[in-house]
Design an enzyme around this catalytic site. Sequence first.
Site, PDB file in Angstrom:
ATOM      1  N   ARG A  26       0.806  -1.224   0.000  1.00 22.00           N
ATOM      2  CA  ARG A  26       0.000   0.000   0.000  1.00 22.00           C
ATOM      3  C   ARG A  26       0.845   1.283   0.000  1.00 22.00           C
ATOM      4  NH1 ARG A  26      -3.552  -1.950   5.007  1.00 22.00           N
ATOM      5  NH2 ARG A  26      -1.743  -3.316   5.226  1.00 22.00           N
ATOM      6  N   LYS A  33       8.859  -1.208   3.106  1.00 21.82           N
ATOM      7  CA  LYS A  33       8.066  -0.317   3.958  1.00 21.82           C
ATOM      8  C   LYS A  33       8.812   0.131   5.213  1.00 21.82           C
ATOM      9  CE  LYS A  33       4.323  -1.715   6.348  1.00 21.82           C
ATOM     10  NZ  LYS A  33       2.893  -1.897   6.668  1.00 21.82           N
ATOM     11  N   ASP A 116       6.157  -1.599  11.781  1.00 25.48           N
ATOM     12  CA  ASP A 116       5.664  -0.371  11.140  1.00 25.48           C
ATOM     13  C   ASP A 116       4.916   0.549  12.098  1.00 25.48           C
ATOM     14  OD1 ASP A 116       3.372  -1.853  11.499  1.00 25.48           O
ATOM     15  OD2 ASP A 116       2.674  -1.700   9.426  1.00 25.48           O
ATOM     16  N   GLY A 153      -7.248  -4.934  13.572  1.00 24.60           N
ATOM     17  CA  GLY A 153      -7.804  -6.082  14.276  1.00 24.60           C
ATOM     18  C   GLY A 153      -8.571  -5.614  15.510  1.00 24.60           C
ATOM     19  N   ASN A 183      -6.098  -4.009  18.111  1.00 22.55           N
ATOM     20  CA  ASN A 183      -4.802  -4.641  18.330  1.00 22.55           C
ATOM     21  C   ASN A 183      -3.692  -3.717  17.822  1.00 22.55           C
ATOM     22  OD1 ASN A 183      -2.569  -6.337  18.385  1.00 22.55           O
ATOM     23  ND2 ASN A 183      -3.184  -7.448  16.514  1.00 22.55           N
ATOM     24  N   SER A 418      38.653  42.178  -2.824  1.00 20.15           N
ATOM     25  CA  SER A 418      37.472  41.696  -3.544  1.00 20.15           C
ATOM     26  C   SER A 418      37.871  41.094  -4.883  1.00 20.15           C
ATOM     27  CB  SER A 418      36.509  42.863  -3.801  1.00 20.15           C
ATOM     28  OG  SER A 418      35.945  43.269  -2.581  1.00 20.15           O
TER      29      SER A 418
HETATM   30  C1  UD1 Z   1      -1.740  -6.229  11.835  1.00 18.48           C
HETATM   31  C2  UD1 Z   1      -2.602  -7.102  12.724  1.00 18.48           C
HETATM   32  C3  UD1 Z   1      -3.807  -6.305  13.191  1.00 18.48           C
HETATM   33  C4  UD1 Z   1      -3.343  -5.066  13.905  1.00 18.48           C
HETATM   34  C5  UD1 Z   1      -2.396  -4.243  13.020  1.00 18.48           C
HETATM   35  C6  UD1 Z   1      -1.802  -3.117  13.812  1.00 18.48           C
HETATM   36  C7  UD1 Z   1      -2.287  -9.361  11.902  1.00 18.48           C
HETATM   37  C8  UD1 Z   1      -2.908 -10.509  11.171  1.00 18.48           C
HETATM   38  N1  UD1 Z   1      -3.017  -8.271  12.014  1.00 18.48           N
HETATM   39  O1  UD1 Z   1      -2.516  -5.906  10.683  1.00 18.48           O
HETATM   40  O2  UD1 Z   1      -4.593  -7.088  14.068  1.00 18.48           O
HETATM   41  O3  UD1 Z   1      -4.461  -4.273  14.278  1.00 18.48           O
HETATM   42  O4  UD1 Z   1      -1.324  -5.073  12.547  1.00 18.48           O
HETATM   43  O5  UD1 Z   1      -1.073  -2.241  12.994  1.00 18.48           O
HETATM   44  O6  UD1 Z   1      -1.165  -9.497  12.351  1.00 18.48           O
HETATM   45  N2  UD1 Z   1       4.683  -9.353   8.289  1.00 18.48           N
HETATM   46  C9  UD1 Z   1       5.739 -10.230   8.062  1.00 18.48           C
HETATM   47  N3  UD1 Z   1       5.512 -11.315   7.301  1.00 18.48           N
HETATM   48  C10 UD1 Z   1       4.305 -11.598   6.736  1.00 18.48           C
HETATM   49  C11 UD1 Z   1       3.238 -10.695   6.971  1.00 18.48           C
HETATM   50  C12 UD1 Z   1       3.456  -9.588   7.757  1.00 18.48           C
HETATM   51  O7  UD1 Z   1       6.845 -10.024   8.556  1.00 18.48           O
HETATM   52  O8  UD1 Z   1       4.200 -12.638   6.063  1.00 18.48           O
HETATM   53  C13 UD1 Z   1       4.922  -8.175   9.135  1.00 18.48           C
HETATM   54  C14 UD1 Z   1       4.751  -6.862   8.394  1.00 18.48           C
HETATM   55  O9  UD1 Z   1       5.994  -6.435   7.857  1.00 18.48           O
HETATM   56  C15 UD1 Z   1       4.252  -5.934   9.482  1.00 18.48           C
HETATM   57  C16 UD1 Z   1       3.547  -6.848  10.452  1.00 18.48           C
HETATM   58  O10 UD1 Z   1       3.955  -8.167  10.149  1.00 18.48           O
HETATM   59  O11 UD1 Z   1       5.312  -5.275  10.168  1.00 18.48           O
HETATM   60  C17 UD1 Z   1       2.029  -6.727  10.324  1.00 18.48           C
HETATM   61  O12 UD1 Z   1       1.649  -6.982   8.986  1.00 18.48           O
HETATM   62  P1  UD1 Z   1       0.663  -6.008   8.235  1.00 18.48           P
HETATM   63  O13 UD1 Z   1       0.401  -6.558   6.905  1.00 18.48           O
HETATM   64  O14 UD1 Z   1       1.121  -4.622   8.339  1.00 18.48           O
HETATM   65  O15 UD1 Z   1      -0.642  -6.253   9.133  1.00 18.48           O
HETATM   66  P2  UD1 Z   1      -1.875  -5.304   9.324  1.00 18.48           P
HETATM   67  O16 UD1 Z   1      -2.838  -5.554   8.242  1.00 18.48           O
HETATM   68  O17 UD1 Z   1      -1.414  -3.922   9.536  1.00 18.48           O
HETATM   69 CA    CA Z   2       0.427  -2.802   9.516  1.00 20.52          CA
END
Ligand code: UD1
Ligand code: CA
Length: 511
Positions: A26, A33, A116, A153, A183, A418
């Site tokens: 995104r 990111k 993040d 979440g 969350n 100068s």
């Molecule tokens: C996640 C939470 C959500 C919470 C939100 C807070 C989950 C399923 N959901 O959602 O409940 O409210 O964060 O900001 O966790 N990542 C990996 N490997 C992967 C997928 C993700 O390392 O395969 C890492 C991402 O880099 C990131 C973190 O996990 O730092 C969360 O992933 P992201 O896709 O940002 O989850 P959200 O949809 O924001």
């Molecule tokens: Ca996130």
Amino acid sequence: MTLQDTPTTDGAVGAVVVLAAGQGTRMRSRMPKVLHPIGGRSLLGHVLAAAAPLLAAQTVVVVGSGREAVAEHLSAVAPEALPVVQEEQLGSGHAAAVALDALTEVAGAVLILNGDAPLLREETLTALVRAHQQAGDVLTVLTAEVADPTGLGRIVRDAGGAVRAIVEERDADDAQRAIREVNAGVYIGDAAAVREALTRVGAANDQGEQYLTDVLGLLVADGAPVGGHRAADPDDTLGCNDQRELAARRRTMNDRVLDDLMRAGVVVVDPQTTWVDVTVEVAAEVVLHPGTQLLGATTVGAGAVVGPDSTLVDTEVGEGASVVRSHVQLAEIGPAATVGPFSYLRPGTRLGRAAKVGAYVETKNVQLGEGSKVPHLSYVGDATIGDHSNIGAATVFVNYDGVDKHRTTVGDHVRIGSDTMLVAPVTVGDGAYTAAGSVITTDVPPGAMGVARARQRNVAGWVARRRPGTPGAEAAAAADDAAAAAATDTRTTESADRPPAATDDDQQGRS
Ligand code: UD1
Ligand code: CA
């Protein structure tokens, strides 16, 4: 709060796991990111800085998308952290499992954080750790009450207020979507229990991913004690998924930095247009005018004035100095020194006490001694200039022969005329002068006047002969008539004390 402060949660956290493998689609950027910069650090750098005071024995960062760049960044900002590769981004639960496998035995709890969330602060994490310890839970999740929970979440609690589950928005029913407690993506728990529960996490959800959030529901079903700790400041928990959120987090971070500075006695004339990195130090009674940016390892001493419209990167500003409408990088500005308006100080510029770099001056790799001045329109590169010397307007330090750079040395109490070209390598000794308009190619000994220019020749009557009938010719003829009339007058009123006419050697560029 500094990294040296001993947390009250000493030894409670045995390992820190940061999830940073996600693509960050995104953001619509080729940069991973977690590397996006905000307030002087990357997103990931802020998360690591918040967790650092917990003094965990092990820190693991899960990398995947852009893993080389993230790992390289890690070795620069947190060399003690271990990058662990998640080959395929199968979800936050899968990422956590990969990380836990990479840990050696964990003495204490494991803290798992999304990579993040740049606004997380040490005090928020220590409060979570303390709540976790006091409750004696197997897993505690950091939560926040937010006005707009879109995309996050939801924390599902039972009638008694106990946390039952975390439900992602896309999997939530209408009642769950109405919940405003979310969350934060920060969890502390028993490493063995979390690792075991992760083996049971499936992918039966809207995204088909293994969700770390499912661990909580699984542990609840086991009858294990789990808890949720509400963050005192919900801002701390805000993640960063697109450019609009990045800009919003940056603004919040800046507001916090400026609030701290103002509480400590810094005058911030316009907080809306003043940007200060978290890594910057500003002393009390500094004045920051509108349009000021203080970045990187910049420090500003007491009573200094910066701005308007100035950018300082990795720069040291001494007490009582001033910088007006200028761009400064990797420079040292001595106490009571002045810079600007409209100057550009490049790396290696060091200004002594009360030195002056005035308007439209560019400097690079130059030491300017105490009280010395470069007041106007000059380029000063690769030079050492002593104390109390003056560099006349439009002087150029000619440092580049087309292949190599060379140094110029200027002594104390020197007066550079100068429009002098100082062709390096060249030395101008203490107390020496150069004549305006000179091209100095050989050393000028102490106390000498270096003159290196053609002598002036006036061709009398040239305009009358070659440009007859022009306004210039008429003006010259009028001036001749006036001079002739004045000559007639002086024959009657003799003036004995007229000063001698200035000689060629006195034509200095002064300011
Ligand atoms: C996640 C939470 C959500 C919470 C939100 C807070 C989950 C399923 N959901 O959602 O409940 O409210 O964060 O900001 O966790 N990542 C990996 N490997 C992967 C997928 C993700 O390392 O395969 C890492 C991402 O880099 C990131 C973190 O996990 O730092 C969360 O992933 P992201 O896709 O940002 O989850 P959200 O949809 O924001
Ligand atoms: Ca996130």
